[in-house]
Structure formats: structure tokens, C-alpha cells
Design a protein around this motif. Structure first.
Motif, PDB file in Angstrom:
ATOM      1  N   GLY A  44      85.569 -69.153 106.553  1.00 25.44           N
ATOM      2  CA  GLY A  44      84.254 -69.776 106.506  1.00 25.44           C
ATOM      3  C   GLY A  44      83.508 -69.363 105.256  1.00 25.44           C
ATOM      4  O   GLY A  44      83.895 -68.427 104.557  1.00 25.44           O
ATOM      5  N   GLN A  45      82.451 -70.065 104.943  1.00 28.07           N
ATOM      6  CA  GLN A  45      81.588 -69.696 103.832  1.00 28.07           C
ATOM      7  C   GLN A  45      80.171 -70.140 104.143  1.00 28.07           C
ATOM      8  O   GLN A  45      79.945 -71.107 104.881  1.00 28.07           O
ATOM      9  CB  GLN A  45      82.070 -70.310 102.518  1.00 28.07           C
ATOM     10  CG  GLN A  45      82.184 -71.810 102.487  1.00 28.07           C
ATOM     11  CD  GLN A  45      82.680 -72.293 101.132  1.00 28.07           C
ATOM     12  OE1 GLN A  45      82.254 -71.814 100.088  1.00 28.07           O
ATOM     13  NE2 GLN A  45      83.608 -73.226 101.150  1.00 28.07           N
ATOM     14  N   ALA A  46      79.217 -69.396 103.568  1.00 26.24           N
ATOM     15  CA  ALA A  46      77.806 -69.693 103.776  1.00 26.24           C
ATOM     16  C   ALA A  46      77.061 -69.483 102.468  1.00 26.24           C
ATOM     17  O   ALA A  46      77.410 -68.602 101.679  1.00 26.24           O
ATOM     18  CB  ALA A  46      77.234 -68.794 104.868  1.00 26.24           C
ATOM     19  N   ALA A  47      76.033 -70.292 102.250  1.00 23.15           N
ATOM     20  CA  ALA A  47      75.288 -70.256 100.988  1.00 23.15           C
ATOM     21  C   ALA A  47      74.205 -69.180 101.013  1.00 23.15           C
ATOM     22  O   ALA A  47      73.026 -69.425 100.716  1.00 23.15           O
ATOM     23  CB  ALA A  47      74.672 -71.619 100.709  1.00 23.15           C
ATOM     24  N   VAL A  48      74.615 -67.955 101.384  1.00 24.27           N
ATOM     25  CA  VAL A  48      73.704 -66.806 101.402  1.00 24.27           C
ATOM     26  C   VAL A  48      74.473 -65.575 100.936  1.00 24.27           C
ATOM     27  O   VAL A  48      75.702 -65.581 100.875  1.00 24.27           O
ATOM     28  CB  VAL A  48      73.137 -66.549 102.820  1.00 24.27           C
ATOM     29  CG1 VAL A  48      72.314 -67.732 103.298  1.00 24.27           C
ATOM     30  CG2 VAL A  48      74.270 -66.238 103.805  1.00 24.27           C
ATOM     31  N   GLY A  49      73.757 -64.506 100.595  1.00 27.54           N
ATOM     32  CA  GLY A  49      74.402 -63.242 100.286  1.00 27.54           C
ATOM     33  C   GLY A  49      74.958 -62.605 101.545  1.00 27.54           C
ATOM     34  O   GLY A  49      74.561 -62.956 102.669  1.00 27.54           O
ATOM     35  N   LYS A  50      75.866 -61.664 101.399  1.00 28.42           N
ATOM     36  CA  LYS A  50      76.539 -61.110 102.577  1.00 28.42           C
ATOM     37  C   LYS A  50      75.581 -60.339 103.492  1.00 28.42           C
ATOM     38  O   LYS A  50      75.797 -60.260 104.704  1.00 28.42           O
ATOM     39  CB  LYS A  50      77.710 -60.222 102.165  1.00 28.42           C
ATOM     40  CG  LYS A  50      77.355 -58.994 101.370  1.00 28.42           C
ATOM     41  CD  LYS A  50      78.620 -58.222 100.994  1.00 28.42           C
ATOM     42  CE  LYS A  50      78.306 -56.987 100.187  1.00 28.42           C
ATOM     43  NZ  LYS A  50      79.551 -56.261  99.797  1.00 28.42           N
ATOM     44  N   TRP A  51      74.499 -59.790 102.921  1.00 29.51           N
ATOM     45  CA  TRP A  51      73.556 -59.043 103.756  1.00 29.51           C
ATOM     46  C   TRP A  51      72.667 -59.972 104.584  1.00 29.51           C
ATOM     47  O   TRP A  51      71.973 -59.522 105.495  1.00 29.51           O
ATOM     48  CB  TRP A  51      72.695 -58.123 102.883  1.00 29.51           C
ATOM     49  CG  TRP A  51      73.517 -57.160 102.096  1.00 29.51           C
ATOM     50  CD1 TRP A  51      73.675 -57.111 100.744  1.00 29.51           C
ATOM     51  CD2 TRP A  51      74.333 -56.111 102.617  1.00 29.51           C
ATOM     52  NE1 TRP A  51      74.534 -56.101 100.374  1.00 29.51           N
ATOM     53  CE2 TRP A  51      74.955 -55.464 101.513  1.00 29.51           C
ATOM     54  CE3 TRP A  51      74.606 -55.639 103.897  1.00 29.51           C
ATOM     55  CZ2 TRP A  51      75.820 -54.390 101.653  1.00 29.51           C
ATOM     56  CZ3 TRP A  51      75.469 -54.566 104.049  1.00 29.51           C
ATOM     57  CH2 TRP A  51      76.062 -53.954 102.933  1.00 29.51           C
ATOM     58  N   GLU A  52      72.681 -61.247 104.260  1.00 33.69           N
ATOM     59  CA  GLU A  52      71.889 -62.223 105.020  1.00 33.69           C
ATOM     60  C   GLU A  52      72.694 -62.881 106.138  1.00 33.69           C
ATOM     61  O   GLU A  52      72.144 -63.646 106.936  1.00 33.69           O
ATOM     62  CB  GLU A  52      71.343 -63.300 104.083  1.00 33.69           C
ATOM     63  CG  GLU A  52      70.432 -62.778 102.978  1.00 33.69           C
ATOM     64  CD  GLU A  52      70.067 -63.879 101.996  1.00 33.69           C
ATOM     65  OE1 GLU A  52      69.235 -64.732 102.350  1.00 33.69           O
ATOM     66  OE2 GLU A  52      70.633 -63.894 100.874  1.00 33.69           O
ATOM     67  N   LEU A  53      73.980 -62.637 106.183  1.00 37.85           N
ATOM     68  CA  LEU A  53      74.822 -63.248 107.210  1.00 37.85           C
ATOM     69  C   LEU A  53      74.434 -62.764 108.601  1.00 37.85           C
ATOM     70  O   LEU A  53      74.162 -61.586 108.811  1.00 37.85           O
ATOM     71  CB  LEU A  53      76.294 -62.914 106.967  1.00 37.85           C
ATOM     72  CG  LEU A  53      77.054 -63.677 105.888  1.00 37.85           C
ATOM     73  CD1 LEU A  53      78.457 -63.103 105.753  1.00 37.85           C
ATOM     74  CD2 LEU A  53      77.121 -65.160 106.204  1.00 37.85           C
ATOM     75  N   THR A  54      74.433 -63.673 109.545  1.00 31.60           N
ATOM     76  CA  THR A  54      74.247 -63.309 110.949  1.00 31.60           C
ATOM     77  C   THR A  54      75.519 -63.662 111.711  1.00 31.60           C
ATOM     78  O   THR A  54      76.331 -64.472 111.261  1.00 31.60           O
ATOM     79  CB  THR A  54      73.065 -64.078 111.561  1.00 31.60           C
ATOM     80  OG1 THR A  54      73.392 -65.481 111.588  1.00 31.60           O
ATOM     81  CG2 THR A  54      71.786 -63.865 110.753  1.00 31.60           C
ATOM     82  N   THR A  55      75.675 -63.064 112.868  1.00 31.11           N
ATOM     83  CA  THR A  55      76.860 -63.344 113.684  1.00 31.11           C
ATOM     84  C   THR A  55      76.926 -64.823 114.064  1.00 31.11           C
ATOM     85  O   THR A  55      78.002 -65.437 114.034  1.00 31.11           O
ATOM     86  CB  THR A  55      76.847 -62.475 114.955  1.00 31.11           C
ATOM     87  OG1 THR A  55      76.768 -61.110 114.589  1.00 31.11           O
ATOM     88  CG2 THR A  55      78.108 -62.699 115.775  1.00 31.11           C
TER      89      THR A  55
END
Length: 272
Positions: A44-55
Motif C-alpha cells: 500500500g501507499q499513502a500521500a503522507v509521511g510515515k509518522w502521519e500514518l494511522t492503522t
């Protein structure tokens, strides 16, 4: 369906931070992977930094990766590992590269690279084990496919030893270190590889582990017979990347010379 209970379960977890017009680096996206106990892989990928990722964000983004894309069919001659691979076993399972799966999706390149490395390690294992080359125990095979390569586990790289990352250093690795002897042993391992008609093509301090002071060469994904075109080239700075399109003894000689200079003078710039 909730696959992961925590972001900490993700392997790999890679933050991409391109340089902006103002010269600053800013996270643009994070890619991540997850592999179940039966080796079903998700990406998967998300357009945020890794510290902004939520479960929740992670579970919403994870998609199943087709086996064909990352797991090669297991050849009949491949050694099948029949040993425990839990965290207490001293072993490490190397799987396909998932950090850039978005670029490789549908190409089968990740599958080809995993098969190639398994075949190379199989070839090295058929000769006398060199003490400064990673020990190979065979492959994990599921659904008639190679899903992982079983290797000895070593916690610290040569790069970490000399850049202050000492958390996992053993007393032998943290103490006095004979740099000349280290280079001599790396050179001996490289000459052994060359004696089989192969070049490693990606020697650098991050591909050399330490085991109680002993250097151990790892990562044979770019190792090829002399003269063969390279699908994956060496690491910028440690080889002449513009020239590293073909497997060659010189690729390893250049890298070894730069590692020697880096060890003696202590900076990446001096090695260049």
C-alpha cells in the motif's frame, strides 16, 4: 478486513522525500508492505509521511500482491529450508523487494530478482563455504513458489559500526577494530566470488555485516557472471554507476578501493 493492528507491523515502511524547489526535503508519500504468516503479501501507499500514518489508513490502502508478481516458481533443484525461522533461531528470511512495488507492479521483476539471488546463493553453497560470505540455508517454499531465502542473521552492518549506530553491537564489534584485517577478509571473500566467474557488483558498507568482528558479505541480488548485463546496478558512490551496466571484476575492485579509503579516512567524501 483489518490486516494489521499496528503500523509497527509493516515491513517495509519507506518514506519518500524528494527535494523541493526551495532545496528542502518534504515527505510526499509512504509505501509499506505486510506479509502474513502464510506468505500472502500486501502493498500500500499513502500521500503522507510515515509518522502521519494511522492503522485505519494502512488497512484501507493495503492490497493483495499477486504471487506471480513477486514469488518465482521453485526449481526442482532448489534447497528447501527445513529449519525454524523464528526470531530466536538466529536466522533471517529475505523476501522479495516490496518498497518499490508500485514501480514494479505487473513486470515480474521482483520475482526474477528473488529467483536469481536464490540461484546465486545455491551456486555459492555448492562450493566450500567462505567464512566471510553470508551462510545460505535454502529457501522457504509455499504454494510451489520461493517465498523467502533463509540466511544467517547478523544485526549490524559495517556502515552502522562506523556511523555511530551502536545499539546492536556486540562487545567484539564495539571494541577495537582492525580495519586492515577487515579489508583483507573482504578482499578474500570477493576473490572467492571471482574464482567462480562471478562479480558481486554491489559492494558497499551496508552490504557487509559484522559477526563478532568478522565482515560478512551479503546481498547477492546484483551478483552475475562476468560480462552479463545487469538488471539492478550497484549503489551510487560505491561504484561508477554509469559504467556499472555489465557484471565485471572492475566493479568490485572500485568498490573495494573506496571501502578501504572510507575505513581509513572515515568519510564518504574521502572515499570518492
Amino acid at each position: 478486513m483489518q490486516l494489521v493492528a499496528s503500523v509497527r507491523e509493516l515491513r517495509p515502511l519507506t518514506e519518500w522525500s524528494p527535494i523541493q524547489d526551495d532545496g528542502q526535503q518534504k515527505p510526499s508519500r509512504t509505501t509499506f508492505g505486510f506479509v502474513t504468516n502464510d506468505y500472502c503479501a500486501y502493498f500500500g501507499q499513502a500521500a503522507v509521511g510515515k509518522w502521519e500514518l494511522t492503522t485505519k489508513m494502512v488497512n484501507d490502502c493495503l492490497k493483495r500482491v499477486p504471487d506471480d508478481d513477486i514469488y518465482p516458481r521453485a526449481p526442482a533443484h532448489i534447497t528447501v529450508a527445513s529449519i525454524a525461522t523464528d526470531s530466536s533461531s538466529g536466522l533471517f528470511v529475505k523476501g522479495p523487494k516490496l518498497s518499490r512495488y508500485d514501480e514494479l507492479e505487473g513486470t515480474g521483476i521482483a520475482s526474477e530478482l528473488l529467483l536469481h539471488e536464490a540461484e546465486t546463493l545455491e551456486r555459492l553453497a555448492h562450493h566450500k563455504q567462505h567464512p566471510n560470505i553470508i551462510r545460505y540455508h535454502g529457501c522457504i517454499v509455499e504454494r510451489d513458489r520461493i517465498v523467502g531465502i533463509v540466511l544467517d542473521r547478523h544485526p549490524v552492518t559495517l556502515q552502522q559500526r562506523f556511523t555511530g549506530d551502536t545499539e546492536n553491537l556486540s562487545p567484539d564489534d564495539a571494541g577495537m577494530f582492525d580495519k586492515d584485517l577487515c579489508i583483507k577478509k573482504i578482499k578474500s571473500a570477493v576473490e572467492h566470488i571471482h574464482s567462480l566467474g562471478l562479480a558481486h557488483n554491489d559492494l558497499n558498507p551496508s552490504n557487509i555485516m559484522l559477526n563478532q568482528g568478522e565482515p560478512i558479505i551479503i546481498d547477492f541480488g546484483s551478483c552475475q557472471p562476468f560480462g552479463k548485463a545487469l538488471v539492478s546496478a550497484g549503489t551510487p558512490g560505491w561504484v561508477d554507476v554509469d559504467c556499472c551496466t555489465t557484471s565485471a571484476l572492475r566493479n568490485d575492485e572500485v568498490a573495494l578501493d573506496r571501502i578501504r579509503t572510507w575505513l581509513r579516512e572515515g568519510t564518504f567524501e574521502s572515499a570518492m
